[in-house]
Design a protein around this motif. Structure first.
Motif, PDB file in Angstrom:
ATOM      1  N   GLU A 181      45.765  32.737  51.123  1.00 53.58           N
ATOM      2  CA  GLU A 181      47.222  32.640  50.961  1.00 53.58           C
ATOM      3  C   GLU A 181      47.784  31.859  52.165  1.00 53.58           C
ATOM      4  O   GLU A 181      47.518  32.168  53.309  1.00 53.58           O
ATOM      5  CB  GLU A 181      47.898  34.017  50.914  1.00 53.58           C
ATOM      6  CG  GLU A 181      49.397  33.938  50.673  1.00 53.58           C
ATOM      7  CD  GLU A 181      50.044  35.302  50.531  1.00 53.58           C
ATOM      8  OE1 GLU A 181      51.244  35.358  50.289  1.00 53.58           O
ATOM      9  OE2 GLU A 181      49.297  36.338  50.705  1.00 53.58           O
TER      10      GLU A 181
ATOM     11  N   THR B  86      51.145  30.444  54.185  1.00 57.35           N
ATOM     12  CA  THR B  86      52.595  30.730  54.418  1.00 57.35           C
ATOM     13  C   THR B  86      53.118  29.761  55.441  1.00 57.35           C
ATOM     14  O   THR B  86      52.335  29.131  56.212  1.00 57.35           O
ATOM     15  CB  THR B  86      52.785  32.181  54.925  1.00 57.35           C
ATOM     16  OG1 THR B  86      52.015  32.371  56.119  1.00 57.35           O
ATOM     17  CG2 THR B  86      52.373  33.175  53.853  1.00 57.35           C
TER      18      THR B  86
ATOM     19  N   THR C  63      39.614  33.476  47.967  1.00 59.42           N
ATOM     20  CA  THR C  63      41.071  33.440  47.698  1.00 59.42           C
ATOM     21  C   THR C  63      41.816  33.512  49.034  1.00 59.42           C
ATOM     22  O   THR C  63      41.541  34.418  49.834  1.00 59.42           O
ATOM     23  CB  THR C  63      41.491  34.629  46.806  1.00 59.42           C
ATOM     24  OG1 THR C  63      40.714  34.594  45.600  1.00 59.42           O
ATOM     25  CG2 THR C  63      42.957  34.564  46.484  1.00 59.42           C
TER      26      THR C  63
ATOM     27  N   GLU D 263      49.230  31.394  47.096  1.00 61.61           N
ATOM     28  CA  GLU D 263      47.847  31.878  47.004  1.00 61.61           C
ATOM     29  C   GLU D 263      46.990  30.832  46.286  1.00 61.61           C
ATOM     30  O   GLU D 263      47.388  30.273  45.266  1.00 61.61           O
ATOM     31  CB  GLU D 263      47.832  33.210  46.252  1.00 61.61           C
ATOM     32  CG  GLU D 263      46.521  33.949  46.375  1.00 61.61           C
ATOM     33  CD  GLU D 263      46.607  35.339  45.761  1.00 61.61           C
ATOM     34  OE1 GLU D 263      46.074  35.494  44.629  1.00 61.61           O
ATOM     35  OE2 GLU D 263      47.199  36.237  46.386  1.00 61.61           O
TER      36      GLU D 263
END
Length: 411
Positions: free
Chosen positions: A409, A411, A407, A384
């Protein structure tokens, strides 16, 4: 008695007595006419009379030592006699009328008004016959001459007097010692009402005053007039122009800029007025009714006594800004590495609101498609992250996003 008149000797004695009497009368008359001041009223005998008005009265005294007051400037002289003597005497006026003060000490005296060089054949009457005079010791002293300018409040607006010259700077005053001791002020008066140019060698009379401001009757001033020169100044200085405002703009508008078409002006005023002027302002501009950028004409608001020639009005340009909020602008990601995937944590829908500020013209046509919101994922690893939000759009518009950073994130 009859015998006496018949006597030759008696008649001779009587005739001799009448002859002696006639001689005595004539001798007394001639003696009076030669005395130098015959003030008898002319007789009514058959003869001509001439009257001379304003005949100057002279003063016989040592003028280097004394001054005299009380002697009138003129006398009235009446002459009577035959035309052959009277006419040339009146025409030529080669005689003198005077007061003789020689040998008299300082003080008050009553003296006769005398005459000389008038033919004995003429009868003379002088008025006044006597005068009261005051003799005082003479004194001389030099005094500086001050200049008093009057009606300075009637000079043109913004004008003032500069350097002053007096020629000569000092005068010599001669009078009695007690008058000299009373002199406190020697000055000249110069009227400057409506003056439009510098004064060059204006001749003005000298006035003399005591310490109470009373003018003294001093006749012997050398010189009686002096010349005065004075510069007429029109001071100026250049100062910036300010544009004050009043009232508030309608909701949704803000002031981008307000500016006069000239940054500074030359202000003319007296030195005292100029000293207090740091800038000049236009008249206040009311913003409460403005909904678009505009240019208006307004006047300068000048202090009393100040002027800006040939500038009755100036133009003021007003630029307004309008704020417009565009909702649900999508956020794009750039420079995401191969094999990585990204999801938005905040905002979770990858959209936010943007406020645009610009001119009415530019804002009115603005849509979400004209705005680009970007986040840079370059170099970000798994996990994050909080990254700043970049806004791109038309250059003439200012943008502000509801969120300065988002914000994500990875992956």
């Amino acid at each position: 008695m009859d015998k006496w008149f018949k006597s030759k000797n008696f008649v001779r004695i009587i005739s001799l007595a009448f002859a002696i009497l006639l001689y005595v009368v004539v001798s007394l008359d001639l003696s009076d006419s030669q005395s130098g001041n015959d003030s008898r009223i002319p007789s009514n005998e058959s003869s001509d009379i001439e009257t001379i008005e304003d005949f100057p009265i002279g003063i016989r005294i040592n003028e280097d030592k004394y001054v005299v007051s009380g002697v009138p400037e003129h006398a009235t002289v009446q002459l009577q006699g035959s035309q052959g003597v009277l006419v040339p005497t009146v025409r030529q006026k080669n005689f003198d009328v005077f007061v003789d003060l020689e040998g008299l000490n300082p003080g008050e005296h009553t003296v006769e008004v005398e005459y000389s060089n008038i033919p004995n054949d003429l009868e003379v009457f002088v008025e006044p016959k006597e005068v009261n005079v005051v003799i005082k010791e003479r004194a001389s002293e030099k005094f500086s001459v001050d200049v008093d300018f009057i009606n300075t409040d009637k000079l043109g607006e913004g004008f003032e007097l500069g350097s002053t010259e007096v020629e000569p700077e000092r005068v010599t005053i001669t009078s009695s010692k007690d008058v000299i001791d009373r002199i406190a002020i020697v000055k000249v008066f110069v009227d400057v009402a409506g003056l439009e140019q510098s004064i060059e060698s204006r001749e003005v009379p000298v006035k003399v005053y005591d310490s109470q401001g009373n003018e003294l009757n001093v006749k012997n001033i050398e010189p009686e007039n002096v010349t005065v020169s004075a510069k007429l100044l029109n001071p100026s200085k250049t100062v910036p122009v300010a544009v004050p405002t009043t009232g508030d703009l309608p909701d949704g508008y803000s002031l981008s800029s307000i500016k006069a078409n000239t940054d500074e002006v030359e202000v003319f005023a007296t030195s005292a007025v100029l000293e207090g002027i740091k800038e000049v302002s236009t008249e206040e501009i009311d913003l409460s009714d403005l909904t678009k950028s505009t240019t208006i004409k307004t006047k300068l608001s000048l202090p009393d006594g100040a002027r800006v020639p040939k500038t009755e009005e100036i133009e003021v340009k007003i630029d307004l800004e309008r704020a417009k909020t565009i909702k649900n602008v999508s956020i794009e990601v750039e420079k995401l590495e191969d094999g990585q995937d990204i999801s938005f944590v905040k905002p979770d829908d990858a959209k936010t609101s943007v406020t645009a500020i610009g001119t009415e013209e530019s804002i009115s046509k603005l849509t979400a498609e004209d705005i680009q919101l970007l986040v840079n994922a370059e170099g970000l690893g798994e996990g994050e992250h909080q990254v700043p939000l970049t806004i791109k759009g038309p250059d003439n518009i200012t943008f502000k996003a509801e969120m300065e950073q988002v914000t994500i994130e990875i992956t």
